[in-house]
Design a protein around this motif. Structure first.
Motif, PDB file in Angstrom:
ATOM      1  N   LEU A   1       0.837  -1.205   0.000  1.00 52.31           N
ATOM      2  CA  LEU A   1       0.000   0.000   0.000  1.00 52.31           C
ATOM      3  C   LEU A   1       0.874   1.259   0.000  1.00 52.31           C
ATOM      4  N   SER A   2       2.056   1.162  -0.546  1.00 51.36           N
ATOM      5  CA  SER A   2       3.009   2.267  -0.500  1.00 51.36           C
ATOM      6  C   SER A   2       2.425   3.555  -1.085  1.00 51.36           C
ATOM      7  N   TYR A   3       2.690   4.652  -0.381  1.00 52.29           N
ATOM      8  CA  TYR A   3       2.225   5.995  -0.713  1.00 52.29           C
ATOM      9  C   TYR A   3       0.699   6.113  -0.649  1.00 52.29           C
ATOM     10  N   THR A   4       0.084   5.178   0.044  1.00 52.71           N
ATOM     11  CA  THR A   4      -1.315   5.322   0.440  1.00 52.71           C
ATOM     12  C   THR A   4      -1.325   5.950   1.828  1.00 52.71           C
ATOM     13  N   THR A   5      -2.122   6.961   2.045  1.00 52.31           N
ATOM     14  CA  THR A   5      -2.136   7.649   3.335  1.00 52.31           C
ATOM     15  C   THR A   5      -2.850   6.792   4.375  1.00 52.31           C
ATOM     16  N   LEU A   6      -2.083   6.370   5.385  1.00 55.86           N
ATOM     17  CA  LEU A   6      -2.618   5.521   6.454  1.00 55.86           C
ATOM     18  C   LEU A   6      -2.278   6.136   7.809  1.00 55.86           C
ATOM     19  N   SER A   7      -2.474   7.433   7.918  1.00 58.00           N
ATOM     20  CA  SER A   7      -1.978   8.165   9.079  1.00 58.00           C
ATOM     21  C   SER A   7      -2.747   7.883  10.368  1.00 58.00           C
ATOM     22  N   ASP A   8      -3.979   7.413  10.278  1.00 63.29           N
ATOM     23  CA  ASP A   8      -4.754   7.224  11.513  1.00 63.29           C
ATOM     24  C   ASP A   8      -5.748   6.085  11.324  1.00 63.29           C
ATOM     25  N   VAL A   9      -5.221   4.885  11.077  1.00 65.00           N
ATOM     26  CA  VAL A   9      -6.121   3.783  10.724  1.00 65.00           C
ATOM     27  C   VAL A   9      -5.861   2.507  11.523  1.00 65.00           C
ATOM     28  N   GLY A  10      -4.991   2.550  12.522  1.00 60.71           N
ATOM     29  CA  GLY A  10      -4.699   1.336  13.275  1.00 60.71           C
ATOM     30  C   GLY A  10      -4.082   0.256  12.406  1.00 60.71           C
ATOM     31  N   TRP A  11      -3.040   0.633  11.666  1.00 56.44           N
ATOM     32  CA  TRP A  11      -2.470  -0.268  10.665  1.00 56.44           C
ATOM     33  C   TRP A  11      -1.862  -1.531  11.275  1.00 56.44           C
ATOM     34  N   LEU A  12      -1.217  -1.412  12.437  1.00 50.70           N
ATOM     35  CA  LEU A  12      -0.557  -2.572  13.028  1.00 50.70           C
ATOM     36  C   LEU A  12      -1.575  -3.630  13.463  1.00 50.70           C
ATOM     37  N   GLU A  13      -2.669  -3.189  14.047  1.00 51.29           N
ATOM     38  CA  GLU A  13      -3.706  -4.125  14.467  1.00 51.29           C
ATOM     39  C   GLU A  13      -4.250  -4.907  13.276  1.00 51.29           C
ATOM     40  N   ALA A  14      -4.445  -4.215  12.145  1.00 50.15           N
ATOM     41  CA  ALA A  14      -4.969  -4.872  10.949  1.00 50.15           C
ATOM     42  C   ALA A  14      -3.956  -5.861  10.379  1.00 50.15           C
ATOM     43  N   VAL A  15      -2.698  -5.456  10.309  1.00 41.81           N
ATOM     44  CA  VAL A  15      -1.653  -6.328   9.768  1.00 41.81           C
ATOM     45  C   VAL A  15      -1.495  -7.586  10.612  1.00 41.81           C
ATOM     46  N   ASN A  16      -1.612  -7.435  11.909  1.00 40.10           N
ATOM     47  CA  ASN A  16      -1.453  -8.587  12.797  1.00 40.10           C
ATOM     48  C   ASN A  16      -2.551  -9.633  12.633  1.00 40.10           C
ATOM     49  N   MET A  17      -3.600  -9.287  11.903  1.00 38.66           N
ATOM     50  CA  MET A  17      -4.700 -10.223  11.677  1.00 38.66           C
ATOM     51  C   MET A  17      -4.546 -10.982  10.361  1.00 38.66           C
ATOM     52  N   LEU A  18      -3.353 -10.906   9.770  1.00 40.11           N
ATOM     53  CA  LEU A  18      -3.094 -11.590   8.491  1.00 40.11           C
ATOM     54  C   LEU A  18      -2.048 -12.679   8.719  1.00 40.11           C
TER      55      LEU A  18
END
Length: 343
Positions: free
Chosen positions: A195-212
């Protein structure tokens, strides 16, 4: 040989002959050709797209000799059913609008629209209706707007690339952004995520990634990622399948070290360059990543010495620590334990 044996042998021969004939007919039979429904959907798709004279859509025609859409450039069908299962339309200089008729391809497993130019338009919601997709590549296609939550319906997806790289590390004007990543954990079979250069500034990215749990490649370069809040839960749920991680050019701090050091001992490639680790040192736990071959930490304001544990990184082939305030010589450490490292 008795009469009964002769009759039995003759029956066996006839049966064997029949099986051979069926097999020969099956192996020599051509593809049945594309379904009329898929053909019409492809023509509708072409109607909304514009490309250069050399693009592959020139072979998509209504003429009798072009009736079999399985023979069209970029189109691949299942030989037994005639259904379109793959659309490879990458790097065709396509512009215009993606027709909603795309949803007719309910057997589609592979969709590549990368390296085209959709002028900042939103990723169509209806792509989320292609429930059999395994591969989706929309990279460098100049999409914009919010990532549709409907992508979470693609539960068979293994490869997802929505990246858009620009020269000089400048995000595109109409960059893609995510309001949240609540849809991402639905893609439990995902192995590659970019998702490079997609703005993910306030989306809880780590929590989502940990579910994969099957994720092997995680590429989130230049996503404005904030420092994650590390908890015992996030460490416990961390997948140990990751092989490649690129979190460069973000706003991360040393909290990310704890997440990476906890369980990701199978990493081969790790890029944390151009983050803000001011005053932090390289954690000794990185030396436990015994599979690591590429480590990039340049322009990250790191301080202190190179950990002695790095002597155990015998597979290391690339190490970039430029523009930090580090001391020590890694070569002195490696030569004691791994004479072939960094050669």
């Amino acid at each position: 040989m008795t009469v009964a044996n002769m009759v039995e042998a003759r029956c066996c021969f006839k049966l064997l002959y029949a099986i051979v004939v069926v097999l020969l007919l099956h192996t020599s039979s051509p593809c049945i050709g594309c379904s009329e429904r898929d053909r019409q959907a492809l023509l509708a798709l072409k109607q909304g797209l514009v490309g250069d004279d050399g693009n592959c859509l020139l072979s998509w025609g209504r003429e009798a000799q072009n009736k079999d859409c399985c023979q069209w450039d970029g189109v691949y069908c299942n030989n037994q059913t005639g259904h379109v299962v793959k659309l490879d339309l990458g790097e065709q200089s396509l512009r215009g609008k993606i027709s909603p008729e795309l949803v007719q391809f309910q057997h589609l497993e592979y969709l590549d629209l990368s390296f085209n130019n959709f002028s900042g338009s939103k990723i169509p919601d209806f792509i989320g209706s292609l429930s059999n997709l395994i591969y989706l590549n929309l990279s460098q296609a100049n999409f914009g707007g919010q990532i549709p939550n409907q992508l979470g319906n693609l539960t068979h997806l293994q490869y997802l690339d929505l990246s858009f790289y620009e020269d000089n590390f400048i995000p595109p004007v109409n960059s893609i952004h995510a309001k949240n990543l609540n849809w991402l954990p639905n893609l439990s079979g995902l192995k590659h995520l970019d998702l490079s250069y997609t703005t993910l500034s306030d989306v809880g990215w780590l929590e989502a990634v940990n579910m994969l749990p099957k994720l092997t490649n995680l590429i989130l370069q230049g996503c404005n990622l904030p420092p994650p809040i590390i908890s015992s839960v996030s460490l416990m749920n961390s997948s140990d399948s990751l092989v490649r991680v690129d979190l460069s050019l973000n706003s991360l701090n040393s909290s990310i070290f704890q997440w990476l050091s906890g369980t990701h001992t199978n990493l081969v490639y790790l890029d944390l360059s151009m983050n803000y680790f001011r005053g932090s040192s390289i954690p000794a736990s990185f030396g436990n990543m015994s599979s690591l071959a590429h480590l990039r930490l340049y322009y990250s304001e790191l301080e202190g010495g190179i950990p002695n544990s790095f002597a155990k990184l015998c597979r290391l082939r690339e190490l970039d620590l430029r523009s930090n305030s580090l001391s020590g010589q890694l070569s002195d450490l490696c030569l004691k334990h791994c004479p072939n490292a960094l050669k």
